[in-house]
Motif scaffolding. Structure first.
Motif, PDB file in Angstrom:
ATOM      1  N   PHE A 596      -4.027  11.019  -6.119  1.00 53.45           N
ATOM      2  CA  PHE A 596      -2.786  10.344  -5.729  1.00 53.45           C
ATOM      3  C   PHE A 596      -3.031   8.848  -5.738  1.00 53.45           C
ATOM      4  N   GLY A 597      -2.046   8.099  -6.203  1.00 54.66           N
ATOM      5  CA  GLY A 597      -2.211   6.652  -6.184  1.00 54.66           C
ATOM      6  C   GLY A 597      -0.948   5.934  -6.590  1.00 54.66           C
ATOM      7  N   LEU A 598      -1.040   4.618  -6.698  1.00 50.35           N
ATOM      8  CA  LEU A 598       0.068   3.861  -7.252  1.00 50.35           C
ATOM      9  C   LEU A 598       0.255   4.291  -8.701  1.00 50.35           C
ATOM     10  N   GLY A 630      -2.774   0.243  -1.669  1.00 53.50           N
ATOM     11  CA  GLY A 630      -1.393  -0.228  -1.756  1.00 53.50           C
ATOM     12  C   GLY A 630      -0.445   0.537  -0.842  1.00 53.50           C
ATOM     13  N   ARG A 631      -1.000   1.176   0.174  1.00 55.65           N
ATOM     14  CA  ARG A 631      -0.177   1.969   1.091  1.00 55.65           C
ATOM     15  C   ARG A 631       1.043   1.196   1.586  1.00 55.65           C
ATOM     16  N   ALA A 632       0.856  -0.083   1.857  1.00 55.79           N
ATOM     17  CA  ALA A 632       1.948  -0.880   2.419  1.00 55.79           C
ATOM     18  C   ALA A 632       3.145  -0.947   1.480  1.00 55.79           C
TER      19      ALA A 632
ATOM     20  N   VAL B 601       7.254  -8.372  -3.018  1.00 49.53           N
ATOM     21  CA  VAL B 601       6.757  -7.583  -1.893  1.00 49.53           C
ATOM     22  C   VAL B 601       5.242  -7.410  -1.961  1.00 49.53           C
ATOM     23  N   MET B 602       4.673  -7.598  -3.137  1.00 51.96           N
ATOM     24  CA  MET B 602       3.239  -7.369  -3.272  1.00 51.96           C
ATOM     25  C   MET B 602       2.405  -8.372  -2.482  1.00 51.96           C
ATOM     26  N   VAL B 603       2.944  -9.561  -2.247  1.00 51.28           N
ATOM     27  CA  VAL B 603       2.208 -10.541  -1.445  1.00 51.28           C
ATOM     28  C   VAL B 603       1.868  -9.935  -0.099  1.00 51.28           C
ATOM     29  N   GLU B 604       2.908  -9.387   0.551  1.00 52.24           N
ATOM     30  CA  GLU B 604       2.668  -8.832   1.880  1.00 52.24           C
ATOM     31  C   GLU B 604       1.900  -7.535   1.818  1.00 52.24           C
TER      32      GLU B 604
END
Lengths: 699, 699
Positions: A596-598, A630-632, B601-604
């Motif tokens: 699983f991933g981006l 990259g969970r966020a 959004v990737m910055v955060e």
């Protein structure tokens, strides 16, 4: 996997009778050193049978001309013979009813295909006779707790400490380095170095150690796994028994993979998969030999226990600050000292000491007798403090010696774990004091914090359950994208609404039914990189655009020798969402593995993918989702709602169940659009596992 | 920045006359130990003036009642007095024409605002008198090469080795740990611990060391930078002089920041900015004290030289494999041994030895005298090999001792750098041999590879030039998004075609002129989070959609107390591209800093941002772009063309030039659409720097 899959190794590790094939008196020879280690340097009081057709006696013991000449079967036969004599000797051993054969000889699988074929022959001897084979290319084993070694190592006689550590390696040198931590009071009780593993593997040894009451922690130094699923079964047994396993795995880079292959013929496997599966099974992974030693020693001392609240206690302000900094950088927590602790410290300590965590009492705390001990005792009993991290930056002579004495005096009754770090290269009296008392200090502050982080991780880890799902069988035939998506829909997954069409006219009809905008994807057998081949058109807003796309696709495909005969028209998915990927493959080492991933281009660009051995349940799936870097991006983020993680987890659990079922060779769902109200599989490739007949036909 | 900005420290570091205020005979007191260190434990042959109003003599030396009673000005006055007496003493010293004052006393800036005010007073004394102040809260300095210490450390007398390492710290304990690496033959020649840096800072000491011919490498253990730009100037001087600087920075986590603040009152600054600026200035950053010591020792031995081809050479196959693995994981290169080297090894070495890199000769190589030495000599002369990494996993007694002897014998004439790693805790004769010969082995294999990686990095690093750009001045007034974009266009950057409108009707006209689809953005003074406030509408396909968006925006804004009076209508940028961000801010420690990273959004979500001190040139900008983790997203990727990196670099160089100009407080271009044919700034916020008058008015 149940216990009967693992052999009972007690006759191997505590034999009552040992034959030594190739026993000799030639100085520094394997046949001589092995015999002397057993006869003179160990507590072994069983029978030793030197086997050497050319001698009457070897080192004073009666020698035998052959295994067949022995008075009866032996527990272990140690083979110290040239490579070309080994297989014959193993047949003799098996015929004589030997329990275990230990083969030191190298020159087999690590040298190439021919050697691997000989190892297959050894495995067959084992299978047919029931005699188990340890090696070849193994430096042997040392049951240090019993003072018994089947090894030619000339320094075996120094291995006298023993202890609760079970050490499993494949080669010899790195294991020897671990053994020498005995100098610091870190004691290996049982060391098995399994070599090329023609028959017995690390999994067997690990499983034995799980059941060995003398072993409290298992240290693993692995070059590769001969039998990944059985190793995982042994790891699960360790987890059930509450016995920590700490592992270092060689083979993270291409260089390492190639080098291990020529060292112990080990198949290294993917480092990312291995690390992820270690996490899944509660195996603590370390990155270097010194980390392995220190982390294992920590687990031997503490066992498995969550110890989250850390208090840094030092007499050097800069050192205290550095330690606190590292605790923070590692994501760990400084305990908030209770008011009583702080007040107690304030009352005792020098006026300019820092009595908040990190505690810095300055060297002035040593100007009064017992003052440091009283202060440390307060901190050790602080209710929020589970661990006192005690960095000693330098040797200050009497000051640091006294500091060590204080730790040793308080450690036995200290509610908090006292964890000293001796940062100086000076090995002063204080250093020796700590080692002698079983408080073997870390030598690197950063590595101490890392080890603590691992201790806490393992304390928090618990095995997750496995889901069993009743899944529909797959239809026969090759699965193109449309068929694959139909299968996924059958499994309960969400795919875009779509229809298979065979003409531009049908495509237009389908699109009207579905509603614009649509996506058009050619279904061309054997065409892999669809986007690059011009076989995908997205964002088609109306019939005119669709017709134009059909025409362009025909032209593009025919230029590449393909024909546009079937295509899939799909609803274009819009709205918020993040592209992720989910996959299933049969790992050459560990079997079915879910990834699983981006997704989309991010898979290649960021390699942000994690893995689990199948099957697994929903908790594990959620843990997978949580651990990608990259969970966020899955949110919630900037007021955008988060992705539906439950739907993603369900998808992963279904893949895991499919993996366990075994009829899929590979499945690649990429991208999957993870939106706030579900996960939609936008593209899917499913390759069936070859059936047994198909598999044979391909060979 | 030129040399005259840095003081000449020679009178401080090699004084001819020293006054000791608070000189005493009380055992273990600072005033006593300092005097004894100078009078008895050093080679100091200048004049010592104990200053103590209550005594005739101190430790046999004539004492003086006050600074004013001295026969003349002294080079250095060492202040060993209670905190409340320090400022008065400093005034006396200044009045007496003292060159430098060293203040050990603590209890100033590290205790809070009041202490910081006292330090400001000290700085003012220095500024007015010309007497420079070192400290307070400093453990002093040790000019070990001259056997001279201005320090109260009771173990100073043990510091006898000296050498080419200049060590700069703020506190004492960690520096002391470094000094004790003398045991391994690693010699610090000059150690300065600058404490709270009321006046003189680490930058001054570093600059001195750059000019000190005895110092070959500068080791920095920093808690914070009092004056970032001057520190960077000193680092640039070190780079020009070809003198390596290796630094460890405390304060990477909130815990560390807080702890350093209470230790030496240091402002830690952002760890990410610090690390990036270190890279920009060729400063080698390390993560732990042991790494600092080992890396500095390596640079002292080798200097700055690119040494890329690594050959692993061991007698343990597992160790060789692990070392090769780590070399690969670190992104370093195993040398391809020349045919002659391999043939030579094959002819000499045991038949089952591995003579490809990694070389594993097995312990059999020690069964013949000189065999190992001959083999190692071959590898050391291999044309592709710059470094021979020699891991010794364990103490094998005579074998490893001989191995060490061979290294020591070959090292002086070896074209390749011989880099031993002693992995065992056993400190056998071989370990001592290596240390005595100046080959101080690493103790951790992973850390050896990391140090080598840093050596190679520094060897490859070179300072990049700075661009000077003539940029147009900014118009007066507040810069809303439209004005900011006009400014950017003036600077030569690309912004979407757009028009400012004041009504829905004007918006429609503007959109027709620009061409659909368009973006509509409200221009509302003081409205920050435009997207969340509903003040942005994207992808408006036609006039109807635009009118509807205008209406919705009016409603949404008025619900929040705003009015839609002005808006920006812009062309909607489409086609391939990746969202990045570029920014400029005034860092509290280092001044103007430019940032670059993934945008939107990737910055955060991914925090994938890097930094550089402004100004800088195009090479540095390209290096910034290359070092973000998500670099691969900028392509080319999967047949998609790559982003126009040149345009991105130009943009960053313009920000850098603006940063150097000083009229911008903050500039945030996010997102910037990085496409194959340029970079388009989609959103921009520019905050002016307060002018001096405005700045004062705000106070």
């Amino acid at each position: 996997m149940v216990a009967r899959d693992f052999p009972d190794l007690s006759r191997l590790l505590s034999p009552r009778s040992v034959a030594i094939l190739g026993a000799s008196e030639r100085p520094r020879s394997v046949g001589s050193d092995t015999l002397l280690n057993l006869a003179e340097h160990s507590d072994f009081d069983g029978q030793i049978f030197p086997v050497n057709p050319g001698r009457e006696r070897v080192h004073g013991l009666r020698a035998y001309s052959a295994m067949s000449a022995l008075p009866g079967p032996v527990d272990v036969a140690v083979v110290c013979l040239p490579a070309d004599a080994v297989v014959g000797a193993l047949r003799d051993c098996a015929a004589a009813g030997t329990g275990f054969a230990v083969v030191f000889t190298s020159g087999f699988g690590e040298t190439g295909d021919e050697g691997r074929a000989v190892e297959a022959e050894m495995a067959e001897i084992a299978r047919q006779s029931g005699m188990r084979i340890y090696g070849p290319n193994s430096p042997g084993l040392s049951n240090i707790n019993r003072r018994l070694g089947l090894t030619f190592s000339p320094v075996f006689k120094n291995d006298t400490l023993g202890g609760g550590i079970g050490l499993v390696t494949q080669g010899g040198g790195l294991g020897r380095a671990f053994i020498q931590a005995s100098e610091r009071g870190i004691g290996v009780g049982l060391w098995c170095s399994t070599g090329n593993e023609a028959d017995l593997t690390m999994a067997d040894v690990v499983y034995h150690m799980v059941g060995d009451p003398d072993i409290k922690v298992i240290a693993l130094l692995a070059e590769g796994f001969r039998d990944g699923p059985r190793f995982l079964a042994a790891a699960r047994a360790a987890a059930r028994a509450g016995k920590p396993v700490v592992a270092m795995k060689v083979g993270k880079s291409d260089y390492g993979v190639a080098a291990t292959r020529s060292h112990t013929a080990a198949l290294a496997g993917s480092a990312a998969v291995t690390s992820a599966l270690f996490r899944q099974h509660g195996i603590v992974e370390v990155e270097d030999l010194d980390e392995l030693i220190d982390t294992v020693a920590l687990f031997e001392r503490v066992g498995i226990a969550p110890r989250r609240g850390i208090c840094v206690y030092s007499f050097s302000g800069g050192t205290a600050a550095l330690a606190a900094d590292m605790v923070g950088s590692a994501g760990l927590i400084l305990s908030e000292l209770a008011p009583g602790t702080r007040a107690g410290l304030r009352a005792l300590a020098p006026s300019y000491a820092a009595v908040d965590n990190p505690v810095d009492l300055t060297t002035q705390v040593f100007t009064q007798d017992k003052l440091n001990r009283d202060c440390l005792s307060l901190v050790a009993r602080d209710p929020a403090t589970d661990v006192v991290l005690l960095p000693i930056p330098a040797d200050y002579g009497p000051i640091t010696d006294r500091s060590a004495d204080d730790m040793v005096a308080l450690a036995p009754d200290s509610p908090a774990l006292l964890l000293p770090v001796w940062m100086s290269g000076h090995r002063a009296a204080g250093y020796a004091t700590l080692n002698a008392a079983g408080l073997a200090p870390f030598r690197s502050l950063g590595k101490a914090v890392t080890a603590l982080k691992r201790l806490i991780w393992r304390g928090d880890w618990s095995p997750s359950g496995t889901s069993t799902l009743a899944l529909p069988a797959f239809p026969p035939g090759e699965l193109d994208e449309a068929a694959a998506k139909a299968v996924l829909a059958d499994l309960g997954l969400t795919v875009p609404e779509g229809r298979v069409v065979t003409s531009a006219r049908q495509a237009g009809e389908a699109a009207r039914g579905i509603g614009f905008p649509v996506v058009l994807k050619a279904l061309v057998p054997g065409l892999l990189h669809k986007t690059e081949a011009g076989a995908v058109a997205v964002g088609l807003m109306d019939e005119q655009a669709l017709a134009a796309a059909w025409g362009a696709m025909m032209t593009s495909l025919s230029a590449q020798g393909h024909r546009l005969e079937r295509a899939l028209v799909e609803r274009m998915e819009q709205g918020p969402g993040v592209e992720v990927m989910a996959g299933l493959h049969r790992d050459p080492v560990f079997g079915p593995v879910v990834s699983f991933g981006l997704g989309g281009v991010m898979v290649e660009a960021l390699s942000d993918v994690t893995h689990r051995a199948a099957p697994f349940g929903r908790d594990e799936a959620l843990a997978m989702i949580d651990e990608i870097r990259g969970r966020a991006l899955l949110g919630p983020l900037r007021g955008r709602p988060g992705a539906d993680l439950g739907a993603l987890a369900d998808l992963l659990v279904i893949l895991a169940a499919l993996g366990a079922r075994g009829d899929i060779a590979e499945m690649d769902l990429n991208p999957v659009r993870a939106g706030p109200a579900g996960a939609t599989v936008l593209d899917a490739v499913i390759l069936r596992a070859p059936t047994e007949i198909e598999g044979k036909a391909r060979q």
